[in-house]
Design an enzyme around this catalytic site. Structure first.
Site, PDB file in Angstrom:
ATOM      1  N   CYS A   1       0.830  -1.202   0.000  1.00  0.00           N
ATOM      2  CA  CYS A   1       0.000   0.000   0.000  1.00  0.00           C
ATOM      3  C   CYS A   1       0.871   1.262   0.000  1.00  0.00           C
ATOM      4  O   CYS A   1       1.534   1.535  -0.995  1.00  0.00           O
ATOM      5  CB  CYS A   1      -0.974  -0.060   1.178  1.00  0.00           C
ATOM      6  SG  CYS A   1      -2.340   1.098   1.033  1.00  0.00           S
TER       7      CYS A   1
ATOM      8  N   HIS B   1      -3.546  -5.591   0.941  1.00  0.00           N
ATOM      9  CA  HIS B   1      -2.849  -5.830   2.217  1.00  0.00           C
ATOM     10  C   HIS B   1      -2.831  -7.321   2.565  1.00  0.00           C
ATOM     11  O   HIS B   1      -3.761  -7.798   3.237  1.00  0.00           O
ATOM     12  CB  HIS B   1      -3.586  -5.099   3.343  1.00  0.00           C
ATOM     13  CG  HIS B   1      -3.357  -3.620   3.367  1.00  0.00           C
ATOM     14  ND1 HIS B   1      -2.388  -3.034   4.146  1.00  0.00           N
ATOM     15  CD2 HIS B   1      -3.976  -2.618   2.709  1.00  0.00           C
ATOM     16  CE1 HIS B   1      -2.422  -1.721   3.977  1.00  0.00           C
ATOM     17  NE2 HIS B   1      -3.371  -1.431   3.109  1.00  0.00           N
TER      18      HIS B   1
ATOM     19  N   GLU C   1      -1.174  -8.824   4.791  1.00  0.00           N
ATOM     20  CA  GLU C   1      -1.090  -9.030   6.252  1.00  0.00           C
ATOM     21  C   GLU C   1      -2.459  -8.994   6.915  1.00  0.00           C
ATOM     22  O   GLU C   1      -2.617  -9.424   8.044  1.00  0.00           O
ATOM     23  CB  GLU C   1      -0.133  -7.991   6.883  1.00  0.00           C
ATOM     24  CG  GLU C   1      -0.713  -6.603   7.167  1.00  0.00           C
ATOM     25  CD  GLU C   1      -0.830  -5.704   5.943  1.00  0.00           C
ATOM     26  OE1 GLU C   1      -0.666  -6.195   4.805  1.00  0.00           O
ATOM     27  OE2 GLU C   1      -1.103  -4.491   6.123  1.00  0.00           O
TER      28      GLU C   1
END
Lengths: 83, 218
Positions: free
Chosen positions: B87, B195, B197
């Site tokens: 990002c 993302h 994660e």
């Protein structure tokens, strides 16, 4: 010598400009029905010390190329005035 | 051996703890690297996580590029070290010239926060181990400036050299050719807007990001 610089940063030709397009779509709602090609950029003003107007101009252009604009998406036009 | 990952923190970074949690959960070790410290503390890999480095002033990533840590990050990239920008981290890597192209405001001028399906376009990079071209992953996005742009010359170069890593199957932001992530020529530096994660457990809505992070840790 002391100079004032005005740097107009604009989206490069051929690169979509979502801010401009959104404003363009909103204008007819207010009755402005003849507007087209809206492009949004930014204006940066700064002051700089240099020996001459040419040196000041090239300093500011160097700042534009290396930092103030991203040449992938933006162009800049620089205007330098002695104060 | 456990891979030690340095997670870079700039003023305004806000995804560093999610990133560290995901890395630890998937078997790696992670620590913060402060942007003002030029040392990489001998880590084996680097993540530049999401957030708003330096307030996103001027342009996203434009000021982060000058942080003392970035010189070491550039040398690490040159030596073939694995670097993942997520990002805002992707934006920082493009501004630093470590990845091609740029990210501008989303078409439609909306901040987007949603689950997206992305497709692996190339696996010849640090995220592709264990995946196949064409694999579909559900990974969330959370950005205002994720609209990938590049010149036609750069586009044809990255297409030829298999530097497009991910494409959106349903383009949410106007990105050129639906691009969601790209890598450098060597494949050791990858940037992606989604993302991974945040997609490491079914409880989060998807665990598809785990394979990407595991590949990064391998």
């Amino acid at each position: 010598m002391h100079f004032e610089a005005k740097i107009e940063v604009s989206p490069r030709d051929g690169i979509a400009n979502p801010e401009g397009s959104t404003i363009e779509r909103a204008l007819p709602a207010l009755g402005f029905k003849t507007t087209h090609n809206v492009r949004v950029g930014k204006l940066i003003r700064l002051e700089v010390e240099a020996e001459s107007v040419d040196v000041a101009q090239s300093l500011v252009e160097d700042m534009c190329n290396r930092f103030l604009t991203n040449p992938v998406i933006e162009d800049a036009s620089v205007e330098v005035l002695e104060v | 051996m456990t891979r030690r990952v340095g997670v870079v923190r700039f003023p305004g970074t806000n995804c560093e703890f999610d990133t560290i949690d995901a890395i630890r959960m998937l078997g790696g070790d992670a620590e913060i690297l402060w942007h003002g410290d030029p040392s990489l503390k001998n880590v084996d890999a680097i993540v530049i996580p999401g957030g708003f480095a330096h307030g996103d002033y001027l342009r996203c990533g434009a000021i982060a590029r000058f942080s003392p840590v970035m010189g070491a990050v550039a040398s690490f990239a040159q030596e073939g070290g694995p670097i993942l920008g997520i990002c805002n981290g992707f934006q920082v890597l493009t501004e630093a010239g470590l990845l091609p192209g740029a990210l501008q405001k989303n078409v439609g001028m909306k901040f987007l926060c949603s689950m997206q399906q992305v497709e692996f376009v190339s696996t010849q990079n640090i995220l592709g181990r264990g995946s196949e071209v064409g694999d579909h992953l559900q990974i969330p996005i959370n950005h205002f400036e994720g609209n990938y742009v590049c010149s036609p010359e750069v586009l044809s170069r990255i297409e030829t050299r298999e530097q497009i890593v991910f494409r959106y199957t349903d383009n949410p932001n106007g990105s050129t050719k639906d691009i969601a992530g790209v890598c450098n020529e060597a494949g050791n530096v990858v940037g992606m807007m989604p993302h991974p994660e945040r997609a490491t457990s079914a409880l989060l809505g998807s665990s598809d990001g785990a394979s990407v992070i595991k590949s990064f840790l391998s």
